[in-house]
Scaffold this motif. Structure first.
Motif, PDB file in Angstrom:
ATOM      1  N   UNK A  66       6.522   0.846 -20.031  1.00 42.29           N
ATOM      2  CA  UNK A  66       7.349   1.296 -18.916  1.00 42.29           C
ATOM      3  C   UNK A  66       6.578   1.242 -17.599  1.00 42.29           C
ATOM      4  N   UNK A  67       5.290   1.542 -17.638  1.00 43.31           N
ATOM      5  CA  UNK A  67       4.486   1.487 -16.423  1.00 43.31           C
ATOM      6  C   UNK A  67       4.374   0.067 -15.883  1.00 43.31           C
ATOM      7  N   UNK A  68       4.115  -0.893 -16.775  1.00 49.33           N
ATOM      8  CA  UNK A  68       3.936  -2.269 -16.306  1.00 49.33           C
ATOM      9  C   UNK A  68       5.255  -2.821 -15.768  1.00 49.33           C
ATOM     10  N   UNK A  69       6.380  -2.414 -16.357  1.00 50.14           N
ATOM     11  CA  UNK A  69       7.676  -2.860 -15.840  1.00 50.14           C
ATOM     12  C   UNK A  69       7.902  -2.318 -14.427  1.00 50.14           C
ATOM     13  N   UNK A  70       7.551  -1.060 -14.211  1.00 50.66           N
ATOM     14  CA  UNK A  70       7.678  -0.477 -12.872  1.00 50.66           C
ATOM     15  C   UNK A  70       6.720  -1.138 -11.885  1.00 50.66           C
ATOM     16  N   UNK A  77       8.442  -6.822  -4.687  1.00 53.07           N
ATOM     17  CA  UNK A  77       8.800  -6.555  -3.287  1.00 53.07           C
ATOM     18  C   UNK A  77       7.545  -6.344  -2.438  1.00 53.07           C
ATOM     19  N   UNK A  78       6.381  -6.803  -2.956  1.00 49.80           N
ATOM     20  CA  UNK A  78       5.167  -6.810  -2.152  1.00 49.80           C
ATOM     21  C   UNK A  78       4.380  -5.521  -2.135  1.00 49.80           C
ATOM     22  N   UNK A 147      -7.711  -5.209   0.304  1.00 46.17           N
ATOM     23  CA  UNK A 147      -6.394  -5.818   0.131  1.00 46.17           C
ATOM     24  C   UNK A 147      -5.281  -4.789  -0.043  1.00 46.17           C
ATOM     25  N   UNK A 148      -5.625  -3.493  -0.029  1.00 45.14           N
ATOM     26  CA  UNK A 148      -4.644  -2.415  -0.172  1.00 45.14           C
ATOM     27  C   UNK A 148      -4.635  -1.596   1.111  1.00 45.14           C
ATOM     28  N   UNK A 149      -3.449  -1.330   1.644  1.00 43.28           N
ATOM     29  CA  UNK A 149      -3.338  -0.519   2.848  1.00 43.28           C
ATOM     30  C   UNK A 149      -2.165   0.440   2.747  1.00 43.28           C
ATOM     31  N   UNK A 150      -1.856   1.100   3.828  1.00 35.78           N
ATOM     32  CA  UNK A 150      -0.702   1.974   3.846  1.00 35.78           C
ATOM     33  C   UNK A 150       0.549   1.187   4.201  1.00 35.78           C
ATOM     34  N   UNK A 151       1.697   1.845   4.187  1.00 35.76           N
ATOM     35  CA  UNK A 151       1.881   3.239   3.776  1.00 35.76           C
ATOM     36  C   UNK A 151       1.809   3.405   2.263  1.00 35.76           C
ATOM     37  N   UNK A 152       1.827   4.664   1.815  1.00 36.05           N
ATOM     38  CA  UNK A 152       1.726   4.995   0.395  1.00 36.05           C
ATOM     39  C   UNK A 152       3.008   5.681  -0.048  1.00 36.05           C
ATOM     40  N   UNK A 153       3.513   5.297  -1.210  1.00 33.38           N
ATOM     41  CA  UNK A 153       4.664   5.941  -1.813  1.00 33.38           C
ATOM     42  C   UNK A 153       4.287   6.558  -3.150  1.00 33.38           C
ATOM     43  N   UNK A 154       5.127   7.463  -3.623  1.00 34.87           N
ATOM     44  CA  UNK A 154       4.944   8.119  -4.918  1.00 34.87           C
ATOM     45  C   UNK A 154       6.189   7.885  -5.743  1.00 34.87           C
ATOM     46  N   UNK A 155       6.008   7.505  -7.009  1.00 32.79           N
ATOM     47  CA  UNK A 155       7.149   7.203  -7.869  1.00 32.79           C
ATOM     48  C   UNK A 155       6.995   7.858  -9.228  1.00 32.79           C
ATOM     49  N   UNK A 156       7.876   8.812  -9.526  1.00 37.74           N
ATOM     50  CA  UNK A 156       8.006   9.355 -10.866  1.00 37.74           C
ATOM     51  C   UNK A 156       6.895  10.278 -11.310  1.00 37.74           C
ATOM     52  N   UNK A 244      15.375  -0.358  -9.579  1.00 38.57           N
ATOM     53  CA  UNK A 244      15.174  -1.370  -8.549  1.00 38.57           C
ATOM     54  C   UNK A 244      15.466  -0.796  -7.167  1.00 38.57           C
ATOM     55  N   UNK A 245      16.583  -0.056  -7.054  1.00 39.92           N
ATOM     56  CA  UNK A 245      16.929   0.544  -5.766  1.00 39.92           C
ATOM     57  C   UNK A 245      15.858   1.538  -5.320  1.00 39.92           C
ATOM     58  N   UNK A 246      15.317   2.278  -6.293  1.00 43.83           N
ATOM     59  CA  UNK A 246      14.280   3.257  -5.967  1.00 43.83           C
ATOM     60  C   UNK A 246      13.027   2.570  -5.435  1.00 43.83           C
ATOM     61  N   UNK A 247      12.654   1.448  -6.053  1.00 46.62           N
ATOM     62  CA  UNK A 247      11.482   0.715  -5.591  1.00 46.62           C
ATOM     63  C   UNK A 247      11.665   0.258  -4.152  1.00 46.62           C
ATOM     64  N   UNK A 248      12.845  -0.203  -3.806  1.00 47.15           N
ATOM     65  CA  UNK A 248      13.111  -0.684  -2.452  1.00 47.15           C
ATOM     66  C   UNK A 248      13.198   0.468  -1.442  1.00 47.15           C
ATOM     67  N   UNK A 249      13.345   1.707  -1.937  1.00 43.51           N
ATOM     68  CA  UNK A 249      13.375   2.860  -1.051  1.00 43.51           C
ATOM     69  C   UNK A 249      11.980   3.238  -0.562  1.00 43.51           C
TER      70      UNK A 249
END
Length: 253
Positions: A66-70, A77-78, A147-156, A244-249
């Motif tokens: 489930x983690x790798x799918x997320x 989406x980059x 190669x990693x920058x902001x912004x940062x999101x949190x999921x689940x 998918x919608x959550x990822x784009x949020x």
């Protein structure tokens, strides 16, 4: 109990290339295992935003599919994504008292008995207190990568842990939380201090969690921009379209 100090160095222990050029790196942070996923577009000249992938206390290995799918949905989406083994999970030593509290919770639910606030606190609060400093140290380490920058999101993940991170970590700009974890009163109180844009996913027929407690927590969030997405079905039945919608949020998309 092991604590990760701020500024802990990340040590890469494995690397693999997945579909669409996603790079998966296994690492340890002061001996605690985790996984970082980077999209093919990530580079020093064009760093990508980051998503912290929360998980339940079942262990990274058990949750890997489930983690790798997320993570791959984020990469599409980059966004880069990272996760870390929770205290007391996987091969990490158990948290004092938590296993006993979990067994008591299962017995109470099996008997149809009410679950008191004291039991919920003894189950959840030790995990939150131990995990928050580690996830902040994780964020320190990952954001040092060019190669990693902001912004940062949190999921689940464990929603009480997510709430505490949103309260104490100003680098997190938006969050998608999965409703359903047992929630101590302190989490409901802290929710009023959350200000970032927020999306909460609720499974209406979640067999192991209290729907009304989830609604109470959502109502308590202090964010001006917040939405609740409720779907029919059990705990693991979140529709793929919601994911998918959550990822784009999340920020950066």
């Amino acid at each position: 109990m092991q604590r990760l100090p701020r500024g802990t160095t990340m040590h890469v222990i494995s690397e693999a290339r997945l579909d669409d050029g996603v790079v998966e790196r296994g690492f340890t942070l002061a001996g605690v295992p985790g996984i970082l996923w980077k999209p093919a577009c990530a580079s020093e000249s064009e760093p990508v935003p980051l998503v912290l992938l929360g998980l339940p206390p079942l262990g990274v290995a058990a949750m890997y599919p489930r983690l790798v799918a997320r993570a791959e949905a984020c990469a599409a989406v980059g966004l880069a994504a990272v996760t870390l083994e929770l205290p007391g999970s996987g091969d990490r030593p158990p948290l004092p008292g938590v296993q006993r509290a979990r067994a008591q919770l299962w017995r109470a639910r099996a008997a149809g008995e009410p679950v008191g606030d004291a039991l919920v606190e003894s189950l959840v609060v030790p995990l939150v207190e131990a995990a928050v400093p580690e996830w902040r140290a994780l964020l320190d380490a990952v954001l040092l990568l060019p190669e990693i920058g902001g912004p940062v999101g949190l999921s689940g993940g464990v929603i009480s842990l997510g709430v505490r991170l949103l309260v104490v970590e100003p680098r997190i700009a938006a969050a998608v939380l999965f409703a359903g974890s047992v929630v101590p009163r302190v989490t409901v109180e802290e929710a009023g201090r959350v200000r970032v844009p927020l999306r909460v996913l609720l499974q209406w027929d979640d067999e192991g969690n209290d729907r009304w407690a989830s609604l109470e927590l959502f109502d308590a969030f202090g964010s001006e921009e917040k939405s609740l997405h409720a779907n029919m079905g059990g705990h693991t039945g979140v529709p793929a379209s919601e994911g998918l919608a959550a990822t784009r949020f999340l920020p950066g998309t």
